[in-house]
Design a protein around this motif. Structure first.
Motif, mmCIF file in Angstrom:
data_model
loop_
_atom_site.group_PDB
_atom_site.id
_atom_site.type_symbol
_atom_site.label_atom_id
_atom_site.label_comp_id
_atom_site.label_asym_id
_atom_site.label_seq_id
_atom_site.Cartn_x
_atom_site.Cartn_y
_atom_site.Cartn_z
ATOM 1 N N MET A 18 1.299 -1.090 0.094
ATOM 2 C CA MET A 18 -0.030 0.036 -0.445
ATOM 3 C C MET A 18 1.054 1.179 -0.115
ATOM 4 N N ASP A 19 0.682 1.972 -1.037
ATOM 5 C CA ASP A 19 1.989 3.307 -0.495
ATOM 6 C C ASP A 19 1.104 4.751 -0.571
ATOM 7 N N ASN A 20 0.018 4.784 0.465
ATOM 8 C CA ASN A 20 -0.555 5.897 1.016
ATOM 9 C C ASN A 20 -1.022 7.026 0.038
ATOM 10 N N HIS A 21 -1.494 6.515 -1.483
ATOM 11 C CA HIS A 21 -2.018 7.304 -2.193
ATOM 12 C C HIS A 21 -3.107 6.539 -3.009
ATOM 13 N N PHE A 22 -3.189 4.867 -3.291
ATOM 14 C CA PHE A 22 -4.058 4.447 -4.214
ATOM 15 C C PHE A 22 -5.520 4.249 -2.832
ATOM 16 N N VAL A 23 -4.533 4.068 -1.801
ATOM 17 C CA VAL A 23 -5.019 3.496 -0.049
ATOM 18 C C VAL A 23 -4.322 4.095 0.553
ATOM 19 N N PRO A 24 -5.556 4.966 2.067
ATOM 20 C CA PRO A 24 -4.601 6.073 2.759
ATOM 21 C C PRO A 24 -3.547 4.771 3.689
ATOM 22 N N ILE A 28 -11.298 -10.204 -6.159
ATOM 23 C CA ILE A 28 -12.719 -9.137 -5.221
ATOM 24 C C ILE A 28 -12.669 -8.879 -4.352
ATOM 25 N N MET A 29 -12.419 -7.638 -3.921
ATOM 26 C CA MET A 29 -12.428 -7.459 -2.900
ATOM 27 C C MET A 29 -14.085 -7.582 -1.660
ATOM 28 N N THR A 30 -13.720 -8.097 -1.145
ATOM 29 C CA THR A 30 -15.317 -8.242 0.147
ATOM 30 C C THR A 30 -15.376 -7.126 1.284
ATOM 31 N N ILE A 31 -14.587 -6.421 1.447
ATOM 32 C CA ILE A 31 -14.269 -4.675 1.999
ATOM 33 C C ILE A 31 -13.746 -4.144 0.407
ATOM 34 N N LYS A 32 -13.157 -2.603 1.765
ATOM 35 C CA LYS A 32 -13.068 -1.782 1.292
ATOM 36 C C LYS A 32 -11.239 -1.759 1.322
ATOM 37 N N ALA A 33 -10.497 -2.200 -0.014
ATOM 38 C CA ALA A 33 -8.479 -2.011 0.474
ATOM 39 C C ALA A 33 -8.668 -1.073 1.087
ATOM 40 N N GLY A 34 -7.331 -1.299 2.068
ATOM 41 C CA GLY A 34 -6.994 -0.291 2.769
ATOM 42 C C GLY A 34 -6.554 -0.951 4.184
ATOM 43 N N PHE A 35 -7.027 -1.356 5.371
ATOM 44 C CA PHE A 35 -6.947 -2.330 5.931
ATOM 45 C C PHE A 35 -7.400 -3.233 6.297
ATOM 46 N N GLY A 36 -6.610 -3.922 7.070
ATOM 47 C CA GLY A 36 -7.378 -5.288 7.917
ATOM 48 C C GLY A 36 -7.919 -5.220 8.191
ATOM 49 N N GLY A 37 -8.587 -6.158 9.035
ATOM 50 C CA GLY A 37 -9.404 -6.527 10.506
ATOM 51 C C GLY A 37 -10.877 -5.655 10.163
ATOM 52 N N GLN A 38 -11.653 -5.676 8.401
ATOM 53 C CA GLN A 38 -12.576 -5.226 8.332
ATOM 54 C C GLN A 38 -13.869 -6.225 8.307
ATOM 55 N N ARG A 39 -14.678 -5.976 8.665
ATOM 56 C CA ARG A 39 -15.297 -7.020 8.629
ATOM 57 C C ARG A 39 -16.509 -6.853 7.140
ATOM 58 N N PHE A 40 -16.477 -7.989 6.740
ATOM 59 C CA PHE A 40 -16.813 -9.333 5.484
ATOM 60 C C PHE A 40 -18.307 -8.397 4.789
ATOM 61 N N ILE A 41 -18.301 -8.349 3.630
ATOM 62 C CA ILE A 41 -19.417 -7.466 3.547
ATOM 63 C C ILE A 41 -19.743 -8.603 2.486
ATOM 64 N N PRO A 42 -20.993 -9.310 2.307
ATOM 65 C CA PRO A 42 -21.830 -10.677 1.677
ATOM 66 C C PRO A 42 -22.005 -10.518 0.809
#
Ligand SMILES: O=C(CO)[C@H](O)[C@H](O)COP(=O)(O)O
Ligand SMILES: [Fe+2]
Length: 226
Positions: free
Chosen positions: A39-45, A138-152
């Motif tokens: 992660m580059d702090n540009h495409f994701v924070p 296919i992301m099952t969260i918003k890319a950028g951070f671990g530990g997020q809740r799965f979005i069915p």
């Protein structure tokens, strides 16, 4: 559905960054791939690691590396990961104006080519590009951070991709990333995923290798039902 045997890819995003080589070795023999989030702090924070660290890690473990680039300008950086010996290099559709050309470059450099689709991006415009790729993440969260809740709800994209892949007899892994754990992996497998990234569920467990084996058993059970 004609999905091959499931792949489990622990994400070192949830590992101890002061001991990355040991954390990688902890899942050798259990994991299929090692997933590395760049992660580059540009495409994701968020900001993680780059090529020098990945090069050192590749040298320190026998696992095939599954590099997930959450970066701008992937055409500039992605081939370096292929040259470093990564097994699969995945970049984001949202960051690329010519995904097919970059996939060609990655394959020419000896890597598998992966296309990633973030939470808010529809899958349909990209389905026709899939013959140029080996992996669709296919992301099952918003890319950028671990530990997020799965979005069915995002599994609808997995279903659409699986229909397209099977109808076209494409050789392509459909990988899901984000919130994959014992209570979500079967839904993802039922939807048609056959590669599963898991960070928190593996490195948050007392025994990461056993956590990988458990996830694989659950994915295999779902695949057998399908
Ligand atoms: O790409 C990612 C985040 O953008 C990670 O691979 C993903 O978050 C894995 O972590 P977890 O299993 O904890 O959700
Ligand atoms: Fe990832």
């Amino acid at each position: 559905m004609n999905a091959p045997a499931p792949i489990v890819a622990p994400s070192i995003l949830a590992a101890d960054f002061a001991n990355l080589a040991d954390e990688a070795r902890a899942v050798e023999g259990a994991a299929d791939w090692l997933h590395v989030d760049v992660m580059d702090n540009h495409f994701v924070p968020n900001l993680t690691i780059g090529l020098p660290v990945v090069q050192s890690l590749i040298a320190a473990t026998s696992l095939p590396f599954d590099v997930h680039l959450m970066i701008e300008d992937p055409r500039r950086w992605a081939p370096g990961y292929a040259d470093a010996g990564a097994y699969n290099v995945t970049f984001h559709a949202e960051a690329s104006d010519n995904p097919v050309a970059l996939a060609r470059d990655l394959r020419a450099a000896g890597a598998k080519a992966g296309l990633a689709i973030d939470r808010d991006t529809p899958i349909e415009p990209y389905l026709e590009l899939l013959p140029s790729f080996d992996t669709l993440l296919i992301m099952t969260i918003k890319a950028g951070f671990g530990g997020q809740r799965f979005i069915p709800e995002l599994l609808d994209k997995v279903r659409a991709a699986r229909r397209h892949v099977d109808a076209g007899h494409l050789e392509l892994r459909i990988e899901v990333d984000g919130g994959i754990a014992a209570d979500t992996i079967e839904q993802a497998a039922d939807a048609g995923a056959d590669a599963f990234v898991a960070g928190t569920a593996v490195y948050g467990a007392d025994d990461p290798a056993e956590a990988v084996r458990k996830l694989r058993r659950l994915a295999e059970r779902a695949a057998a039902r399908a």
